[in-house]
Design a protein around this motif. Structure first.
Motif, PDB file in Angstrom:
ATOM      1  N   ALA A 193       0.837  -1.197   0.000  1.00 28.42           N
ATOM      2  CA  ALA A 193       0.000   0.000   0.000  1.00 28.42           C
ATOM      3  C   ALA A 193       0.871   1.246   0.000  1.00 28.42           C
ATOM      4  CB  ALA A 193      -0.929   0.001   1.209  1.00 28.42           C
ATOM      5  N   GLU A 194       0.429   2.247  -0.708  1.00 27.76           N
ATOM      6  CA  GLU A 194       1.151   3.515  -0.793  1.00 27.76           C
ATOM      7  C   GLU A 194       0.151   4.651  -0.568  1.00 27.76           C
ATOM      8  OE1 GLU A 194       2.823   5.823  -4.568  1.00 27.76           O
ATOM      9  OE2 GLU A 194       3.968   3.983  -4.155  1.00 27.76           O
ATOM     10  N   ILE A 195       0.368   5.437   0.481  1.00 28.38           N
ATOM     11  CA  ILE A 195      -0.539   6.536   0.818  1.00 28.38           C
ATOM     12  C   ILE A 195       0.088   7.845   0.348  1.00 28.38           C
ATOM     13  CG2 ILE A 195      -1.726   7.757   2.687  1.00 28.38           C
ATOM     14  CD1 ILE A 195      -1.669   5.103   4.245  1.00 28.38           C
ATOM     15  N   SER A 196      -0.650   8.591  -0.455  1.00 25.35           N
ATOM     16  CA  SER A 196      -0.100   9.791  -1.084  1.00 25.35           C
ATOM     17  C   SER A 196       0.152  10.893  -0.068  1.00 25.35           C
ATOM     18  CB  SER A 196      -1.064  10.312  -2.152  1.00 25.35           C
ATOM     19  OG  SER A 196      -1.288   9.346  -3.136  1.00 25.35           O
ATOM     20  N   GLU A 197       1.167  11.712  -0.359  1.00 21.01           N
ATOM     21  CA  GLU A 197       1.418  12.896   0.452  1.00 21.01           C
ATOM     22  C   GLU A 197       0.212  13.822   0.377  1.00 21.01           C
ATOM     23  OE1 GLU A 197       5.036  15.006  -0.145  1.00 21.01           O
ATOM     24  OE2 GLU A 197       6.240  13.180  -0.363  1.00 21.01           O
ATOM     25  N   GLY A 198      -0.082  14.469   1.484  1.00 22.33           N
ATOM     26  CA  GLY A 198      -1.258  15.330   1.535  1.00 22.33           C
ATOM     27  C   GLY A 198      -2.449  14.644   2.160  1.00 22.33           C
ATOM     28  N   SER A 199      -2.433  13.293   2.228  1.00 25.65           N
ATOM     29  CA  SER A 199      -3.492  12.559   2.922  1.00 25.65           C
ATOM     30  C   SER A 199      -3.362  12.792   4.420  1.00 25.65           C
ATOM     31  CB  SER A 199      -3.388  11.061   2.641  1.00 25.65           C
ATOM     32  OG  SER A 199      -3.498  10.781   1.262  1.00 25.65           O
ATOM     33  N   GLN A 200      -4.500  12.946   5.101  1.00 28.02           N
ATOM     34  CA  GLN A 200      -4.457  13.168   6.543  1.00 28.02           C
ATOM     35  C   GLN A 200      -5.531  12.350   7.255  1.00 28.02           C
ATOM     36  OE1 GLN A 200      -3.220  17.083   8.261  1.00 28.02           O
ATOM     37  NE2 GLN A 200      -4.102  17.884   6.370  1.00 28.02           N
ATOM     38  N   LEU A 201      -5.132  11.705   8.353  1.00 27.64           N
ATOM     39  CA  LEU A 201      -6.055  11.041   9.268  1.00 27.64           C
ATOM     40  C   LEU A 201      -5.844  11.681  10.626  1.00 27.64           C
ATOM     41  CD1 LEU A 201      -5.478   7.251   8.405  1.00 27.64           C
ATOM     42  CD2 LEU A 201      -7.098   8.815   7.360  1.00 27.64           C
ATOM     43  N   LEU A 202      -6.623  12.682  10.949  1.00 20.09           N
ATOM     44  CA  LEU A 202      -6.396  13.467  12.160  1.00 20.09           C
ATOM     45  C   LEU A 202      -7.201  12.894  13.322  1.00 20.09           C
ATOM     46  CD1 LEU A 202      -6.533  17.032  10.549  1.00 20.09           C
ATOM     47  CD2 LEU A 202      -4.501  15.689  11.144  1.00 20.09           C
ATOM     48  N   PHE A 203      -6.489  12.380  14.321  1.00 18.20           N
ATOM     49  CA  PHE A 203      -7.095  11.838  15.536  1.00 18.20           C
ATOM     50  C   PHE A 203      -6.457  12.553  16.718  1.00 18.20           C
ATOM     51  CE2 PHE A 203      -6.897   8.528  18.947  1.00 18.20           C
ATOM     52  CZ  PHE A 203      -8.256   8.477  19.213  1.00 18.20           C
ATOM     53  N   LYS A 204      -7.264  13.286  17.456  1.00 18.90           N
ATOM     54  CA  LYS A 204      -6.766  14.094  18.579  1.00 18.90           C
ATOM     55  C   LYS A 204      -5.661  15.054  18.122  1.00 18.90           C
ATOM     56  CE  LYS A 204      -7.819  10.829  22.296  1.00 18.90           C
ATOM     57  NZ  LYS A 204      -7.281  10.046  23.431  1.00 18.90           N
ATOM     58  N   GLY A 205      -5.853  15.608  16.936  1.00 16.19           N
ATOM     59  CA  GLY A 205      -4.901  16.584  16.424  1.00 16.19           C
ATOM     60  C   GLY A 205      -3.649  16.002  15.812  1.00 16.19           C
ATOM     61  N   GLN A 206      -3.509  14.687  15.834  1.00 10.80           N
ATOM     62  CA  GLN A 206      -2.315  14.032  15.304  1.00 10.80           C
ATOM     63  C   GLN A 206      -2.650  13.301  14.008  1.00 10.80           C
ATOM     64  OE1 GLN A 206      -0.777  10.789  17.711  1.00 10.80           O
ATOM     65  NE2 GLN A 206       1.310  11.171  17.029  1.00 10.80           N
ATOM     66  N   ASN A 207      -1.770  13.426  13.012  1.00 13.62           N
ATOM     67  CA  ASN A 207      -1.956  12.700  11.763  1.00 13.62           C
ATOM     68  C   ASN A 207      -1.462  11.269  11.952  1.00 13.62           C
ATOM     69  OD1 ASN A 207      -2.308  11.824   9.178  1.00 13.62           O
ATOM     70  ND2 ASN A 207      -0.916  13.298   8.228  1.00 13.62           N
ATOM     71  N   LEU A 208      -2.388  10.318  11.954  1.00 11.76           N
ATOM     72  CA  LEU A 208      -2.035   8.918  12.200  1.00 11.76           C
ATOM     73  C   LEU A 208      -1.070   8.374  11.157  1.00 11.76           C
ATOM     74  CD1 LEU A 208      -5.543   7.468  13.190  1.00 11.76           C
ATOM     75  CD2 LEU A 208      -3.696   8.188  14.716  1.00 11.76           C
ATOM     76  N   LEU A 209      -1.047   8.989   9.994  1.00  9.01           N
ATOM     77  CA  LEU A 209      -0.175   8.499   8.926  1.00  9.01           C
ATOM     78  C   LEU A 209       1.295   8.775   9.216  1.00  9.01           C
ATOM     79  CD1 LEU A 209      -2.333   9.540   5.846  1.00  9.01           C
ATOM     80  CD2 LEU A 209      -2.203   7.308   6.949  1.00  9.01           C
ATOM     81  N   ASP A 210       1.566   9.605  10.208  1.00  6.40           N
ATOM     82  CA  ASP A 210       2.952   9.902  10.585  1.00  6.40           C
ATOM     83  C   ASP A 210       3.498   8.924  11.628  1.00  6.40           C
ATOM     84  OD1 ASP A 210       2.920  12.119   8.919  1.00  6.40           O
ATOM     85  OD2 ASP A 210       2.311  13.502  10.509  1.00  6.40           O
TER      86      ASP A 210
END
Length: 348
Positions: free
Chosen positions: A62-79
């Motif tokens: 799987a490859e998630i593109s830059e600019g995608s965001q999953l914000l949970f409690k202010g944190q991007n889970l993709l990081d």
């Protein structure tokens, strides 16, 4: 209500020998505390890939593109790194999988499987975790739980195994519960019990639920809001009443027309013709155009934007453009629209 999750511009591709499969294409939605969001669509529409992305469980290709965001409690889970995911997965975001028999370890006692996340995430002793596991088993309606805490999965029926899977998911009191078609393998009676159980638990804990299904009949009694997915995109988004009684996208019309109902005399069920497109090479324009009898010329040239139907309702179809010709939807959809007009009239 407060927002617990915000998904923005999510793109997920899978690198395969045949090429790059564009499984999720620019998906955005939000989730409020205490609400249920249903994601519906045919098999292959991207529902399960979306939720596996939310859990950090996608395959290695799987490859998630830059600019995608999953914000949970202010944190991007993709990081997150995998070690950080393990603190969230099963603890703050938990998942109920589709098939309880493959979700449970056949070699491990059920009580211990429920206790395990408590020992890992809450650092409880084995004795304290098993005591809490017993309470969870009773909470999800397992009869004579104390007598069955040392049973193995093969000793239980499908409905009871699904209750055990729900108990595991609830063990750490997650803020978000993802249910990936949790009733598909169950008969109708057990299905109704499991759905009621999930609603009762939500009222007690105020957790948010993302409910994945292809069964719109299930959605009616579970969801607050509905996202309709097709070919890796959300094509319509609204409250459950808006989607059921004021649907605007022809794909949503097709899904509703394939569902038996006593409210809208359809005279028979209608299948959606054709098959979903190959996402190795998504079609130009509206991906549903080839299967859409109401398609306009522009549908084959340009992808439709989201048109605003109401403050809570959006649909990606050129039929909502002010320049589009007026089309007459199927009679069952006209009946739904009439019911919607009656509902709005009663509100006024």
């Amino acid at each position: 209500m407060s927002e617990v999750l915000k998904v923005e511009n999510l793109h997920v591709d899978f690198n395969t020998y045949a090429g790059k499969v564009k499984a999720i294409r620019d998906v955005s939605f939000s989730l409020e505390k205490g609400e249920t969001l249903a994601i519906v669509g045919e098999s292959g529409s991207g529902k399960s890939v979306t939720t596996k992305t939310l859990m950090g469980l996608n395959a290695k290709n799987a490859e998630i593109s830059e600019g995608s965001q999953l914000l949970f409690k202010g944190q991007n889970l993709l990081d997150l790194k995998e070690s950080e995911w393990q603190k969230i997965r099963g603890n703050e975001i938990a998942m109920i999988f589709q098939d309880p028999m493959t979700s449970l370890d056949p070699t491990m006692k059920i009580g211990m499987q429920i206790a395990e996340p408590l020992m890992k995430h809450q650092k409880l002793s084995k004795e304290a975790a098993l005591k809490r596991a017993l309470a969870l088993m009773e909470g999800v309606g397992i009869p004579a739980a104390a007598e069955h805490i040392d049973d193995y999965p093969h000793q239980w029926s499908g409905g009871m195994r699904q209750r055990a899977v729900i108990a595991i998911a609830l063990a750490a009191d997650p803020e978000i519960l993802i249910a990936d078609e949790p009733t598909t393998a169950l008969d109708v009676t057990i299905q109704a019990q499991i759905l009621k159980l999930m609603k009762d638990i939500q009222q007690q804990t105020d957790n948010a639920i993302i409910f994945i299904t292809h069964d719109l009949g299930v959605v009616a009694g579970m969801a607050d809001r509905v996202a309709v997915m097709y070919a890796g995109k959300i094509v319509e988004y609204g409250t459950v009443d808006e989607i059921f009684f004021n649907p605007q996208h022809p794909y949503t019309w097709g899904l509703l027309n394939s569902m038996p109902t006593t409210d809208t005399q359809s005279g028979g069920l209608q299948a959606i013709p054709g098959t979903p497109p190959d996402l190795l090479e998504p079609p130009k324009g509206d991906a549903f155009a080839a299967r859409n009898q109401y398609a306009l010329a522009i549908d084959r040239q340009e992808e439709p934007p989201f048109f605003k139907v109401s403050e809570t309702h959006y649909a990606a179809t050129w039929l909502l453009d002010e320049r589009a010709p007026k089309v007459t939807p199927p009679i069952p959809i006209q009946n739904r629209w009439a019911h919607w007009a009656q509902l709005k009239g009663n509100e006024a």
